[in-house]
Design a protein around this motif. Structure first.
Motif, short mmCIF file in Angstrom:
data_model
loop_
_atom_site.label_atom_id
_atom_site.label_comp_id
_atom_site.label_asym_id
_atom_site.label_seq_id
_atom_site.Cartn_x
_atom_site.Cartn_y
_atom_site.Cartn_z
N ALA A 124 -13.96 39.59 4.52
CA ALA A 124 -14.80 39.18 5.65
C ALA A 124 -15.91 38.25 5.19
O ALA A 124 -16.25 37.26 5.88
CB ALA A 124 -15.38 40.42 6.32
N TYR A 125 -16.48 38.53 4.03
CA TYR A 125 -17.53 37.68 3.48
C TYR A 125 -17.01 36.25 3.23
O TYR A 125 -17.70 35.27 3.49
CB TYR A 125 -18.05 38.31 2.19
CG TYR A 125 -19.18 37.57 1.54
CD1 TYR A 125 -20.46 37.55 2.10
CD2 TYR A 125 -18.98 36.90 0.33
CE1 TYR A 125 -21.50 36.89 1.47
CE2 TYR A 125 -20.01 36.24 -0.30
CZ TYR A 125 -21.27 36.23 0.28
OH TYR A 125 -22.30 35.56 -0.33
N ILE A 175 -16.79 34.05 6.40
CA ILE A 175 -18.05 33.41 6.82
C ILE A 175 -18.27 32.11 6.04
O ILE A 175 -18.70 31.10 6.60
CB ILE A 175 -19.23 34.39 6.60
CG1 ILE A 175 -19.04 35.63 7.46
CG2 ILE A 175 -20.55 33.72 6.93
CD1 ILE A 175 -18.90 35.35 8.95
N LEU A 184 -19.15 42.65 6.99
CA LEU A 184 -19.44 41.44 6.19
C LEU A 184 -20.15 41.80 4.89
O LEU A 184 -20.00 41.09 3.89
CB LEU A 184 -20.32 40.48 7.00
CG LEU A 184 -19.69 39.85 8.24
CD1 LEU A 184 -20.71 39.01 8.99
CD2 LEU A 184 -18.49 39.00 7.87
#
Length: 954
Positions: free
Chosen positions: A282-283, A286, A276
């Motif tokens: 991936a960030y 979130i 993350l």
């Protein structure tokens, strides 16, 4: 306020159960208690009811205040205003969030990982590998021994995170395609959801902002696309697949690829944190999960009406649980409305329509109507009153679409919860419900409409109450006797016992429906209740009892008519409020017709005589209007002895309004009495009124006095009425003169044309030049009738010149188009009356002389007269006399004259021979079609098209 808190707040405010529309109506007449909606409870709002006087009307008013603090009430209007401000603020936050989302996650280099413009090949390879492992299809196939394509081997944490977000996004499809606010987004939902699957909230955030726009009633509802239909019909499958994908993703992230070197759960967790903080993809996931946690309960809360009725409570609470709430929505989603079992559709004769049967009646609806239900429910809660009115006026279409069962179970309860609205909306609702019996299942289910209309009977606005009572009477007259006794009579009794006067006022108008079918004991109770209402403390209730007494009395047995009803009548006639007594006057005639002449003379006549001397002029005014109706119920002797003296007193009343009402009934009274009695008692008063100080009294007399001539006969008319006619014809008030002129034919039938010409014709000639144009117009419109009665010779001698002068009407330098237009029509009627031969000698030469007048308005008037005269004169005269004049006028210098020439030539095409139209008229129109003025060219082209149509048809 944090964005997440604000967005969750909007979930409640814009949900189906909003603060304003979610509350239940307080109604003291039915003894219901005020209840807080669940939305109000969630927001921590306390709802209180206070009775206050607004604009002189007492009404239960809802006010709100924050549960934890002080602060004033605010009321419904302030809530709506704050709601609109909050909507705009939320939209601003959403658009800001969209900008931040795109800048921070796609463009700026400050977030973990690489921005779009600097993306590394390693990130691209990971993205391709994750996409190939979509929903773990390839890994599971490889594990089962199927190796068509080898699945890329990636870290199970990255695969689990990717598929978790995609599975959650997948389940948004049924929610978006069934969202009742989806039509506010004008783009394609198919494309939006497709892009959402790849770029998630980059496209979902704008949709959430667009759906907060106000509803557009002019934008037609869109039919569901094929993809949307598949997703909504298969919502349960979508929910199962998406939910299984999210569950499998979670399991895979912690336990997947156990045979590989992916370490323990703690190591995987450390990889996730590192992933993350180093990968932009991936960030971004979130961010998407956080926004989905907000958007999921918001959208589900707005669409709880799509949930099966017995599952609404469960879904309402589960919507706050990430993923689980969306799975519950998909699994508990109703069958789409198009497939509702209450609606059986088939192909209709017209393309694009669907054929329905509703209670035996065939109805054809366009497909757009099938999608109206969610939009109508939404519009019923819209701030715009016009949208709410449009929804109410479409209730019958929606009810037929829903079917009888769902109308009873869903639509009627929904309307019951939305009766706190503007008077215009409630009035439309009251009117619509009057014809709603076929839509709720026929007379056996008519009783479901009673509570809603009973609530509308208690509102402050009298128009709404009256329309609700009218609808209740209409429904009650069709109800079965058992339902009438059990349901309708119970409603009447509850309204009559209502704490608030509006309920008792409405109850008075329902007794005549409830009484006839009731058993004896219930009839006695109803008579007793009505007696109590006639003695109510509130004058408004007593007024309603007085106004409806005649209708109620018509249903009462004769034995009780003389006792109970007459007792109520006497109480009302002795009321200290003149507004009650004047309404009791209206009941006198109705009650008198229900009784024998002897009883009428004994009980009704004394009341009327006393009322004619009442201290209130309003009561005397009502007596003057109603007195003649009572004459039908009593004998001629009673009329002469009692009613005539009362009427004479009213003709000489001190108040002008009373004299106006009495003067308007002079002819009717003269017809009831003998000519001698009229001459002796009525005519002296008429002479006094003809010189009354009030111009309105004289006008009222002038409108009816001509009708006395046939009653009195020729000699009495000549001796007594003719001088009155002449004085009124010279009255300074134009309305008086107009009223006399409009009824001259009634006098002509009595006194003959010779006397009329000697006495009234000079006055008519004088009025033809009256300074008031409406008087001149009335004379013009009377001329054709006068011409038919005078004959050709007399008309040429006295009125012929006058008719031509009106074509150039100008009095006090004021020119009036209506006079010139009426004069042209007058020439047409005269030509029809006396024939073309007379017209070619007396009308055509003088008309053609005016065409050379220097004033263009007069030239235009002549063109209009030619257009009207041509069909009467025939083709030969038109071609030889009229057409050349029109062709010459085509070269006029004024464009207004020229385009009127084009219009006249177009009107002459059907009159003249085809050869004349093709040569003479066509050539002139061709020249006009090349005129510099655009209007001339327009009308010329229209006329040319007419010629072409005639040529093609021949």
């Amino acid at each position: 306020m944090p964005a997440a808190t604000l967005l969750c707040t909007k979930t409640f405010i814009y949900g189906n159960q909003s603060v304003i529309h979610g509350r239940q109506e307080y109604n003291s007449a039915f003894g219901r208690n005020v209840k807080l909606s669940e939305t109000s409870a969630l927001l921590g709002l306390k709802l209180k009811v206070k009775k206050s006087i607004q604009l002189g009307r007492r009404r239960p008013v809802f006010t709100t205040r924050a549960g934890g603090g002080g602060g004033g009430g605010g009321g419904v209007d302030s809530i709506i205003e704050r709601d609109d401000k909050l909507r705009k603020l939320t939209q601003a936050i959403l658009w800001t969030a969209e900008g931040v989302y795109v800048l921070w996650l796609f463009l700026l280099p400050y977030a973990p990982g690489d921005p779009v413009w600097a993306i590394s090949s390693e990130t691209v390879n990971d993205l391709v590998g994750l996409s190939l492992n979509f929903f773990f299809i390839l890994p599971l196939l490889n594990a089962g021994g199927i190796h068509l394509i080898e699945a890329p081997v990636l870290h199970p944490m990255s695969e689990g995170l990717f598929n978790f977000v995609i599975g959650w996004t997948f389940m948004f499809a049924p929610l978006l395609f069934s969202d009742h606010k989806r039509d506010r987004f004008k783009g394609s939902l198919d494309l939006l959801w497709g892009f959402q699957m790849f770029l998630t909230n980059t496209f979902l955030i704008p949709y959430m902002a667009f759906r907060l726009n106000k509803s557009d009633s002019e934008y037609p509802p869109r039919a569901t696309s094929q993809l949307g239909s598949i997703m909504t019909r298969g919502a349960s499958v979508v929910g199962l697949v998406g939910g299984a994908a999210c569950l499998l993703s979670t399991f895979w992230a912690f336990y997947g690829r156990g045979d590989g070197d992916f370490w323990s759960i703690s190591d995987r967790w450390e990889f996730l944190l590192s992933y993350l903080s180093s990968e932009r993809l991936a960030y971004a996931f979130i961010w998407d999960i956080c926004l989905y946690i907000i958007f999921q309960p918001w959208l589900i809360g707005d669409n709880l009406q799509n949930i099966q009725e017995d599952k609404v409570g469960m879904v309402r609470y589960l919507r706050y649980v990430p993923v689980v709430g969306l799975v519950a929505y998909c699994l508990c989603n109703k069958t789409p409305l198009l497939n509702s079992p209450e609606i059986k559709g088939s192909k209709s004769p017209a393309a694009g329509e669907t054929h329905f049967r509703c209670k035996g009646n065939t109805i054809y609806m366009s497909m757009a109507h099938l999608l109206l239900y969610p939009m109508v429910l939404d519009e019923l809660k819209n701030d715009d009153i016009q949208l709410r009115l449009n929804s109410i006026r479409r209730l019958s279409s929606i009810a037929c679409q829903l079917g009888e069962d769902r109308t009873r179970r869903e639509l009627i309860p929904f309307l019951c919860r939305n009766t706190d609205d503007e008077d215009e909306v409630l009035l439309a609702m009251s009117e619509e419900l009057g014809g709603f019996i076929p839509y709720v299942g026929g007379v056996e289910h008519a009783h479901v409409l009673l509570p809603l209309l009973g609530t509308l009977c208690t509102v402050e606005e009298i128009c709404v109450r009256d329309k609700a009572v009218e609808s209740l009477c209409r429904i009650g007259s069709q109800m079965r006797e058992s339902d009438l006794i059990d349901r309708f009579v119970s409603l009447v009794k509850r309204l009559a016992a209502g704490e608030w006067f509006t309920a008792r006022v409405s109850a008075c108008g329902l007794f005549h429906i409830a009484y006839p079918s009731s058993p004896e004991m219930l009839k006695a109770e109803l008579r007793s209740i009505y007696s109590q209402l006639s003695q109510d403390d509130m004058p408004m209730v007593r007024r309603s009892a007085a106004a409806n007494l005649g209708k109620f009395a018509a249903t009462i047995e004769p034995a009780y008519l003389k006792t109970d009803i007459m007792t109520m009548f006497e109480d009302l006639t002795q009321d200290d409020q003149d507004s009650v007594r004047l309404l009791a006057v209206e009941g006198c005639a109705a009650l008198g017709k229900l009784q024998d002449p002897q009883d009428c003379v004994a009980h009704i006549l004394p009341v009327i005589v006393n009322f004619s001397q009442d201290k209130s002029w309003r009561v005397r005014y009502m007596v003057a209007n109603q007195l003649y109706e009572l004459c039908e119920a009593v004998g001629p002797e009673t009329i002469r002895m009692d009613l005539v003296p009362a009427y004479v007193r009213l003709l000489r009343d001190n108040e002008a309004e009373v004299r106006i009402a009495a003067a308007g009934k002079a002819t009717i009274f003269s017809q009831i009495l003998s000519p001698e009695f009229s001459l002796q008692h009525i005519l002296p008063c008429v002479k006094e009124l003809s010189s009354d100080s009030s111009q309105h009294v004289r006008s009222a007399l002038a409108s009816v006095i001509m009708g006395m001539a046939p009653v009195l006969g020729k000699d009495a008319t000549i001796e007594h009425l003719l001088p009155i006619f002449l004085s009124l014809l010279k009255d300074e008030f134009p309305d008086v003169r107009l009223n006399i002129i409009s009824k001259l034919d009634q006098v002509n039938q009595v006194i003959g044309i010779d006397l009329l010409s000697q006495s009234l014709l000079p006055a008519i000639v004088e009025l033809a030049k009256d300074r008031h144009w409406r008087v001149r117009l009335a004379i013009i419109e009377y001329i054709p009738l006068l011409a038919s009665q005078l004959g050709v010779g007399f008309f040429d001698d006295k009125l012929g010149t006058l008719c031509m002068q009106w074509l150039q009407d100008e009095v006090d330098m004021v020119q009036v188009y209506s006079i010139r237009d009426a004069a042209a029509n007058n020439l047409k009627h005269l030509a029809e009356e006396f024939g073309p031969e007379w017209a070619i000698q007396h009308i055509i030469p003088q008309v053609l002389d005016v065409i050379n007048n220097s004033h263009y308005l007069y030239r235009m008037t002549i063109l209009g007269a030619i257009s009207l005269l041509a069909p009467v004169m025939g083709s030969e005269i038109t071609c030889s006399k009229l057409l050349p004049v029109v062709i010459t006028a085509a070269k006029d210098r004024v464009p207004n004259v020229k385009f009127n020439v084009a219009k006249v030539l177009q009107s002459l095409i059907p009159v003249v021979d085809q050869s004349v139209a093709e040569k003479t008229i066509h050539s002139s129109l061709v020249e006009l079609a090349e005129d510099p003025d655009v209007d001339v060219r327009f009308y010329a082209s229209q006329a040319l098209q007419s010629i072409d149509d005639v040529m093609m048809s021949s």
